[in-house]
Scaffold this active site. Structure first.
Site, short mmCIF file in Angstrom:
data_model
loop_
_atom_site.label_atom_id
_atom_site.label_comp_id
_atom_site.label_asym_id
_atom_site.label_seq_id
_atom_site.Cartn_x
_atom_site.Cartn_y
_atom_site.Cartn_z
N HIS A 259 42.52 43.83 38.36
CA HIS A 259 42.06 45.22 38.33
C HIS A 259 43.15 46.18 38.76
CE1 HIS A 259 37.56 43.93 38.61
NE2 HIS A 259 38.06 43.76 37.40
N GLY B 106 33.80 36.36 48.43
CA GLY B 106 33.51 37.78 48.70
C GLY B 106 33.36 38.63 47.47
N THR B 107 32.66 38.11 46.46
CA THR B 107 32.40 38.94 45.28
C THR B 107 30.92 38.84 44.91
OG1 THR B 107 33.01 39.45 42.99
CG2 THR B 107 33.15 37.12 43.67
N ASN C 111 30.50 33.40 50.62
CA ASN C 111 29.96 34.75 50.69
C ASN C 111 29.02 34.83 51.88
OD1 ASN C 111 28.60 37.27 50.03
ND2 ASN C 111 29.32 37.00 47.93
N ALA D 1 33.99 35.67 55.58
CA ALA D 1 35.18 35.03 54.99
C ALA D 1 36.19 34.61 56.05
CB ALA D 1 35.83 36.00 54.00
#
Ligand code: BV8
Length: 225
Positions: A106, A172-173, A198, A216
Site C-alpha cells: 500500500h 494484526g489485520t 490477532n 502482537a
C-alpha cells in the site's frame, strides 16, 4: 530445504507502537471519511484535507518506535534458514526501523509520488497541495500510498511468493481490505499452513488453520521463538 514463510501485516502490529488502527474503536476511519482522504476522488476534491491526514500520520510514524513484534519478525528474517517475506499493508515504515525488509503493497509515507510522471522521491515531512515534482516540475505531488480503487504495488511478486510458501501468517489485520484479505486463500491453495495472530477474530479467521490470540508484542515473539 527450510520452509519459506510469507507474513502479511496490518495496522494491528503497529498499535502497540502508538499508531492508530483503521477499524478498531475510535480508529482512523472513525475520525476521517475514507472517501475524503484515501481515494483519488477525495484527493482531487480537497487535496489540502488529504494532505493534512497524511501529514499527521507521517509525523506520528516518524515519532513511533517498532515494538517487540516488529523486532521479532526482523530477527526471524535474520535467523530463519529459509526465505522470510514480509508483505505489509502498513505505510508507517516500522518494519524497516526494526531492521527488517518488507514489501509495501500500500506504499509508504516516506516517499512522495508524482501523479504526472510517476517519479518518486523522499517525502518532505509536510506535503501541501500543488507541490511540484522535482523531476518534471508539474504541480502533481501526492503521498505515495495506494488509495481505494488503485492497484496495490508489487502484486505479481506477492502472488509468486504465495504460490511457493509453506507457511503463511497474518498479523494484526482485520481481513476486510482486498486483495490482501484474499492472500490466505491463495496460500492455502498452494498447500501452505496458515496462522492468524490477532487480538480477536477477523473477517478471514475461518480460512486459517491456527490462531494465536493476543497482542502482537506478546504473541509474535512467542511464535518466532
Ligand atoms: C484494488 C491507504 C483494484 C494507505 C488503504 C475484491 C478484490 C479487489 C478489490 C476489492 C474487492 N472488494 C472490494 C474491493 C475494493 C477495495 C476494498 O477492499 N474495499 C473493502 C473496504 C471492501 N480494495 C481496493 O480498493 C484496493 N484496490 O483492489 O484495486 C484495481 C484493479 C485494477 C486496476 C486498478 C485497481 C486498494 C486497497 C488499499 C486501500 N488503501 N490505505 C493508508 O492510508 O494507510 S486501506 C487501509 O486498510 C490500510 O492500508 C490498511 O492497512 C488496510 C487494512 O486495514 P488493517 O491493516 O487490517 O487495519 P484494521 O484497522 O482494519 O484492522 C486492525 C486489526 O488489528 C484488527 O483485526 C484488530 O483486531 C487488530 N489489532 C489491533 N490491535 C492489535 C491487533 N492485533 C494484534 N495486536 C494488537 N495490539
Amino acid at each position: 530445504m527450510a520452509d519459506k514463510i510469507v507474513i502479511l501485516t496490518g495496522a494491528g502490529i503497529s498499535a502497540e507502537s502508538g499508531l492508530g488502527t483503521f477499524r478498531d474503536e475510535g480508529g482512523l476511519w472513525a475520525q476521517h471519511r475514507i472517501e475524503d482522504v484515501a481515494t483519488p476522488q477525495g484527493f482531487a476534491r480537497d487535496p489540502a484535507l488529504a494532505h493534512r491526514f497524511y501529514n499527521m500520520r507521517r509525523a506520528e510514524a516518524a515519532a513511533a518506535a517498532p515494538n517487540a513484534a516488529h523486532d521479532a519478525l526482523a530477527q526471524l528474517q535474520r535467523d530463519w534458514p529459509g526465505e522470510v517475506v514480509i508483505v505489509t499493508q502498513n505505510v508507517d515504515g516500522l518494519h524497516e526501523k526494526a531492521g527488517a525488509r518488507a514489501i509495501h503493497m500500500h506504499g509508504t509515507l516516506a516517499t512522495a509520488l508524482c501523479a504526472a510522471c510517476a517519479h518518486r522521491w523522499d517525502s518532505p515531512s509536510e506535503m501541501a497541495p500543488g507541490a511540484s515534482c522535482p523531476a518534471c516540475h508539474a504541480p502533481a505531488a501526492r503521498p505515495d500510498v495506494v488509495w481505494f480503487g488503485e492497484m496495490p504495488y508489487h502484486m505479481d511478486e506477492i502472488s509468486d511468493h504465495l504460490l511457493d510458501c509453506e507457511i503463511f501468517a497474518a498479523i494484526g489485520t482485520s481481513g476486510q481490505v482486498y486483495p490482501a484479505a484474499g492472500f490466505v486463500q491463495e496460500a492455502r491453495n498452494s498447500g501452505a499452513r496458515t496462522v492468524e495472530m490477532n487480538l480477536r477474530d477477523s473477517d478471514t479467521s475461518h480460512a486459517f488453520d491456527d490462531h494465536l490470540v493476543g497482542p502482537a508484542s506478546k504473541v509474535v515473539p512467542r511464535w518466532v521463538a
